[in-house]
Design an enzyme around this catalytic site. Structure first.
Site, PDB file in Angstrom:
ATOM      1  N   ALA A 125       0.838  -1.203   0.000  1.00 18.59           N
ATOM      2  CA  ALA A 125       0.000   0.000   0.000  1.00 18.59           C
ATOM      3  C   ALA A 125       0.872   1.252   0.000  1.00 18.59           C
ATOM      4  O   ALA A 125       1.327   1.702   1.045  1.00 18.59           O
ATOM      5  CB  ALA A 125      -0.930  -0.024   1.214  1.00 18.59           C
ATOM      6  N   MET A 126       1.087   1.769  -1.206  1.00 18.91           N
ATOM      7  CA  MET A 126       1.834   3.022  -1.357  1.00 18.91           C
ATOM      8  C   MET A 126       0.864   4.161  -1.647  1.00 18.91           C
ATOM      9  O   MET A 126       0.875   5.198  -0.993  1.00 18.91           O
ATOM     10  CB  MET A 126       2.799   2.917  -2.550  1.00 18.91           C
ATOM     11  CG  MET A 126       3.826   1.826  -2.440  1.00 18.91           C
ATOM     12  SD  MET A 126       4.892   1.765  -3.918  1.00 18.91           S
ATOM     13  CE  MET A 126       4.218   0.369  -4.732  1.00 18.91           C
ATOM     14  N   GLU A 246       9.316  -5.012  -9.695  1.00 24.88           N
ATOM     15  CA  GLU A 246       7.906  -4.840 -10.057  1.00 24.88           C
ATOM     16  C   GLU A 246       7.765  -4.453 -11.528  1.00 24.88           C
ATOM     17  O   GLU A 246       6.882  -4.924 -12.237  1.00 24.88           O
ATOM     18  CB  GLU A 246       7.314  -3.745  -9.149  1.00 24.88           C
ATOM     19  CG  GLU A 246       5.917  -3.339  -9.506  1.00 24.88           C
ATOM     20  CD  GLU A 246       5.271  -2.435  -8.443  1.00 24.88           C
ATOM     21  OE1 GLU A 246       5.921  -2.196  -7.395  1.00 24.88           O
ATOM     22  OE2 GLU A 246       4.140  -1.993  -8.662  1.00 24.88           O
ATOM     23  N   GLN A 340      -9.410  -4.358 -33.739  1.00 24.18           N
ATOM     24  CA  GLN A 340      -9.885  -3.861 -35.037  1.00 24.18           C
ATOM     25  C   GLN A 340     -10.041  -5.015 -36.029  1.00 24.18           C
ATOM     26  O   GLN A 340     -11.026  -5.081 -36.771  1.00 24.18           O
ATOM     27  CB  GLN A 340      -8.895  -2.810 -35.574  1.00 24.18           C
ATOM     28  CG  GLN A 340      -9.365  -2.070 -36.802  1.00 24.18           C
ATOM     29  CD  GLN A 340     -10.541  -1.134 -36.504  1.00 24.18           C
ATOM     30  OE1 GLN A 340     -10.774  -0.778 -35.355  1.00 24.18           O
ATOM     31  NE2 GLN A 340     -11.271  -0.763 -37.533  1.00 24.18           N
ATOM     32  N   LEU A 341      -9.077  -5.929 -36.020  1.00 26.17           N
ATOM     33  CA  LEU A 341      -9.142  -7.042 -36.974  1.00 26.17           C
ATOM     34  C   LEU A 341     -10.240  -8.050 -36.611  1.00 26.17           C
ATOM     35  O   LEU A 341     -10.660  -8.848 -37.449  1.00 26.17           O
ATOM     36  CB  LEU A 341      -7.783  -7.737 -37.079  1.00 26.17           C
ATOM     37  CG  LEU A 341      -6.670  -6.893 -37.716  1.00 26.17           C
ATOM     38  CD1 LEU A 341      -5.359  -7.671 -37.744  1.00 26.17           C
ATOM     39  CD2 LEU A 341      -7.033  -6.445 -39.134  1.00 26.17           C
ATOM     40  N   GLY A 343     -13.158  -6.985 -35.745  1.00 25.83           N
ATOM     41  CA  GLY A 343     -14.440  -6.324 -36.026  1.00 25.83           C
ATOM     42  C   GLY A 343     -15.289  -6.264 -34.761  1.00 25.83           C
ATOM     43  O   GLY A 343     -14.762  -6.156 -33.647  1.00 25.83           O
ATOM     44  N   GLU A 371       5.033   7.921 -17.807  1.00 29.07           N
ATOM     45  CA  GLU A 371       5.747   9.215 -17.820  1.00 29.07           C
ATOM     46  C   GLU A 371       6.831   9.235 -16.736  1.00 29.07           C
ATOM     47  O   GLU A 371       7.909   9.794 -16.941  1.00 29.07           O
ATOM     48  CB  GLU A 371       4.764  10.380 -17.598  1.00 29.07           C
ATOM     49  CG  GLU A 371       3.801  10.617 -18.758  1.00 29.07           C
ATOM     50  CD  GLU A 371       2.652   9.613 -18.821  1.00 29.07           C
ATOM     51  OE1 GLU A 371       2.488   8.785 -17.888  1.00 29.07           O
ATOM     52  OE2 GLU A 371       1.910   9.644 -19.815  1.00 29.07           O
TER      53      GLU A 371
HETATM   54  C1  FAD Z   1      -5.756  -1.342 -11.074  1.00 28.75           C
HETATM   55  C2  FAD Z   1      -4.746  -0.636 -10.247  1.00 28.75           C
HETATM   56  C3  FAD Z   1      -4.003  -1.349  -9.320  1.00 28.75           C
HETATM   57  C4  FAD Z   1      -3.076  -0.677  -8.499  1.00 28.75           C
HETATM   58  N1  FAD Z   1      -2.417  -1.388  -7.521  1.00 28.75           N
HETATM   59  C5  FAD Z   1      -1.674  -0.696  -6.603  1.00 28.75           C
HETATM   60  C6  FAD Z   1      -1.123  -1.353  -5.471  1.00 28.75           C
HETATM   61  O1  FAD Z   1      -1.279  -2.564  -5.295  1.00 28.75           O
HETATM   62  N2  FAD Z   1      -0.442  -0.610  -4.568  1.00 28.75           N
HETATM   63  C7  FAD Z   1      -0.254   0.727  -4.710  1.00 28.75           C
HETATM   64  O2  FAD Z   1       0.355   1.349  -3.849  1.00 28.75           O
HETATM   65  N3  FAD Z   1      -0.756   1.385  -5.784  1.00 28.75           N
HETATM   66  C8  FAD Z   1      -1.464   0.705  -6.724  1.00 28.75           C
HETATM   67  N4  FAD Z   1      -1.998   1.360  -7.802  1.00 28.75           N
HETATM   68  C9  FAD Z   1      -1.778   2.786  -7.932  1.00 28.75           C
HETATM   69  C10 FAD Z   1      -0.839   3.167  -9.080  1.00 28.75           C
HETATM   70  O3  FAD Z   1       0.470   2.786  -8.811  1.00 28.75           O
HETATM   71  C11 FAD Z   1      -1.009   4.674  -9.302  1.00 28.75           C
HETATM   72  O4  FAD Z   1      -2.300   4.861  -9.852  1.00 28.75           O
HETATM   73  C12 FAD Z   1       0.059   5.258 -10.200  1.00 28.75           C
HETATM   74  O5  FAD Z   1       1.316   5.245  -9.566  1.00 28.75           O
HETATM   75  C13 FAD Z   1      -0.264   6.704 -10.601  1.00 28.75           C
HETATM   76  O6  FAD Z   1      -0.588   7.485  -9.495  1.00 28.75           O
HETATM   77  P1  FAD Z   1      -1.927   8.341  -9.485  1.00 28.75           P
HETATM   78  O7  FAD Z   1      -3.044   7.428  -9.875  1.00 28.75           O
HETATM   79  O8  FAD Z   1      -2.051   9.030  -8.182  1.00 28.75           O
HETATM   80  O9  FAD Z   1      -1.746   9.376 -10.644  1.00 28.75           O
HETATM   81  P2  FAD Z   1      -1.051  10.835 -10.537  1.00 28.75           P
HETATM   82  O10 FAD Z   1       0.150  10.756  -9.698  1.00 28.75           O
HETATM   83  O11 FAD Z   1      -2.113  11.816 -10.198  1.00 28.75           O
HETATM   84  O12 FAD Z   1      -0.614  11.041 -12.047  1.00 28.75           O
HETATM   85  C14 FAD Z   1      -1.585  11.168 -13.076  1.00 28.75           C
HETATM   86  C15 FAD Z   1      -0.858  11.263 -14.409  1.00 28.75           C
HETATM   87  O13 FAD Z   1      -0.089  12.453 -14.431  1.00 28.75           O
HETATM   88  C16 FAD Z   1       1.084  12.240 -15.173  1.00 28.75           C
HETATM   89  N5  FAD Z   1       2.248  12.543 -14.323  1.00 28.75           N
HETATM   90  C17 FAD Z   1       2.359  12.442 -12.982  1.00 28.75           C
HETATM   91  N6  FAD Z   1       3.572  12.804 -12.571  1.00 28.75           N
HETATM   92  C18 FAD Z   1       4.269  13.142 -13.670  1.00 28.75           C
HETATM   93  C19 FAD Z   1       5.585  13.644 -13.911  1.00 28.75           C
HETATM   94  N7  FAD Z   1       6.476  13.808 -12.912  1.00 28.75           N
HETATM   95  N8  FAD Z   1       5.944  13.926 -15.186  1.00 28.75           N
HETATM   96  C20 FAD Z   1       5.072  13.750 -16.207  1.00 28.75           C
HETATM   97  N9  FAD Z   1       3.829  13.295 -16.041  1.00 28.75           N
HETATM   98  C21 FAD Z   1       3.420  12.992 -14.796  1.00 28.75           C
HETATM   99  C22 FAD Z   1       1.075  10.785 -15.635  1.00 28.75           C
HETATM  100  O14 FAD Z   1       0.504  10.715 -16.912  1.00 28.75           O
HETATM  101  C23 FAD Z   1       0.144  10.133 -14.642  1.00 28.75           C
HETATM  102  O15 FAD Z   1      -0.479   8.965 -15.140  1.00 28.75           O
HETATM  103  C24 FAD Z   1      -2.878   0.703  -8.652  1.00 28.75           C
HETATM  104  C25 FAD Z   1      -3.600   1.411  -9.620  1.00 28.75           C
HETATM  105  C26 FAD Z   1      -4.529   0.766 -10.390  1.00 28.75           C
HETATM  106  C27 FAD Z   1      -5.326   1.579 -11.363  1.00 28.75           C
END
Ligand code: FAD
Length: 381
Positions: A125-126, A246, A340-341, A343, A371
């Site tokens: 849980a991060m 990971e 797409q292929l 359909g 990113e």
């Molecule tokens: C199905 C699923 C399972 C997951 N499982 C886990 C888990 O088990 N444990 C856990 O801790 N987390 C988990 N996550 C969380 C996941 O690691 C985060 O969603 C991810 O790290 C992005 O963080 P955020 O969603 O807060 O997006 P944000 O930090 O808000 O970022 C949104 C977007 O902004 C852009 N962005 C952000 N920072 C930058 C930068 N410095 N430069 C350029 N662009 C940037 C990127 O496009 C990014 O996608 C999971 C997420 C999903 C959807």
């Protein structure tokens, strides 16, 4: 084409057959039901533990199967080839590696055998509602009170969140100390008092059989000795050290999904007729599939190099980030072309290609958004 991954051998082929049989018998038949109930059956973890595939590359002295990263890679590949995204063995193995590489001897002996047998399911849980990519911005705190840490805060998007027995929680033990104030806490969900609550299982676009949850800490208790590695303030370094594992895993699943999508699409376009011929006889279909086959081969040779680097202990954070970003971008592009292929059939969830499509998208987001991977790679320019 007769390409064989350089890290494969006859023993590993035997292991692969056994894993495939397990996946066909114990995972695939339940996938649809798991998608509806939003989690796998708890006893699947115990069955996988009995099979010895949960911690395939953890030493036997800690209850693991004593294999190498190649064994673990095969488990991830076979799950991905089967189309499964529900069984959260990936994060389970990730937590085991945190324990193996960063844990105290007592932490390893206490938890690794239980993770190997399936007695305990692990989560990490991060991410928090206010901090995902920017991990230093987390707000969950762990304050030492006597012989326990007391946790306050919340997490979101946590894979295995509903079934987890052991959660590696990223928390601030010293909120004033920036990244040096972050620690990883081993929280036992059934043994942390009533200050811990699992929120709803989140409704996702894909990977619907995976129990991705919100978690709430309001006075949850973690014994003092459960700080990973036994010393406060090492969490950020531990995260940076373990994240490449990971990211390679995400890449492995991505390549297997690309290969699966290609195989499904070749099969479909050979069978499906239009304008008096099989779809595959149309030049556009052949050219698209020729491109995908080439890209799949490039991705395969790249991930094989990553697997060899993991086996030889020389994987670095840049290469792992390249694998994560490049392969998952490719996965989404390829799966879209395959849909797409197909359909209209490609848009029907009863077709595996449609499942591959909805399950692929998150690969570019979790494990560090792509990113962020480019940020990491660009530091080496
Ligand atoms: C199905 C699923 C399972 C997951 N499982 C886990 C888990 O088990 N444990 C856990 O801790 N987390 C988990 N996550 C969380 C996941 O690691 C985060 O969603 C991810 O790290 C992005 O963080 P955020 O969603 O807060 O997006 P944000 O930090 O808000 O970022 C949104 C977007 O902004 C852009 N962005 C952000 N920072 C930058 C930068 N410095 N430069 C350029 N662009 C940037 C990127 O496009 C990014 O996608 C999971 C997420 C999903 C959807």
């Amino acid at each position: 084409m007769n390409y064989v991954s350089p890290w494969m051998d006859a023993d590993l082929e035997g292991f692969r057959d056994a894993v495939k049989r397990f996946v066909d018998a114990e995972i695939v038949p339940h996938n649809e039901r798991w998608r509806k109930q939003q989690h796998v059956d708890r006893d699947t973890w115990n069955k996988a533990g009995e099979m010895g595939i949960l911690l395939a590359d953890i030493p036997e002295e800690y209850g693991g199967s004593g294999g190498t990263f190649a064994h673990q890679a095969i488990v991830f590949e076979e799950l991905s080839f089967s189309g499964d995204t529900a069984f959260g063995i990936h994060v389970h193995a990730i937590v085991a590696h945190y324990l193996l590489n960063q844990g105290t001897e007592e932490q390893k002996r206490t938890y690794l055998p239980k993770l190997a047998s399936g007695e305990m399911v692990a989560a990490i849980a991060m991410t928090e509602p206010g901090a995902g990519s920017d991990l230093k911005g987390i707000r969950t705190t762990a304050k030492l009170e006597g012989d326990h840490y007391v946790l306050h805060g919340s997490k979101t998007f946590i894979s295995n969140g509903y079934l987890a027995d052991l959660i590696l929680v990223v928390a601030k033990t010293d909120p004033e100390a920036g990244s040096k104030g972050i620690s990883l806490m081993l929280l036992e969900t059934k043994n942390c008092g009533d200050g811990f609550r699992v929120g709803r299982i989140l409704e996702k676009v894909g990977q619907k059989g995976q129990d991705t949850c919100e978690l709430f800490f309001d006075g949850a208790r973690v014994p003092r000795e459960n700080v990973l590695g036994g010393v406060e303030g090492k969490g950020f370094v531990q995260l940076m050290t373990e994240l490449p594992y990971e990211r390679v895993i995400v890449g492995i699943a991505g390549v297997a999904a690309i290969e699966k999508a290609l195989a499904l699409t070749i099969e479909h376009t050979k069978e499906r007729k239009a304008f008096g011929q099989a779809l595959i006889e149309l030049q556009n279909t052949r050219f698209v599939l020729a491109e995908i086959k080439t890209e799949a081969t490039v991705a395969r040779t790249f991930i094989d190099r990553c697997i060899v680097d993991m086996l030889e202990g020389r994987m670095d954070t840049e290469l792992a980030s390249m694998a994560k970003y490049w392969i998952t971008d490719l996965q989404c592009k390829v799966v879209d072309q395959c849909v797409q292929l197909f359909g209209g059939y490609g848009y029907m969830l009863e077709y595996p290609i449609a499942q591959l499509y909805v399950d692929a998208r998150v690969q570019r987001i979790y494990g560090g958004a792509n990113e962020i991977m480019k940020e990491i790679i660009s530091r080496s320019l």
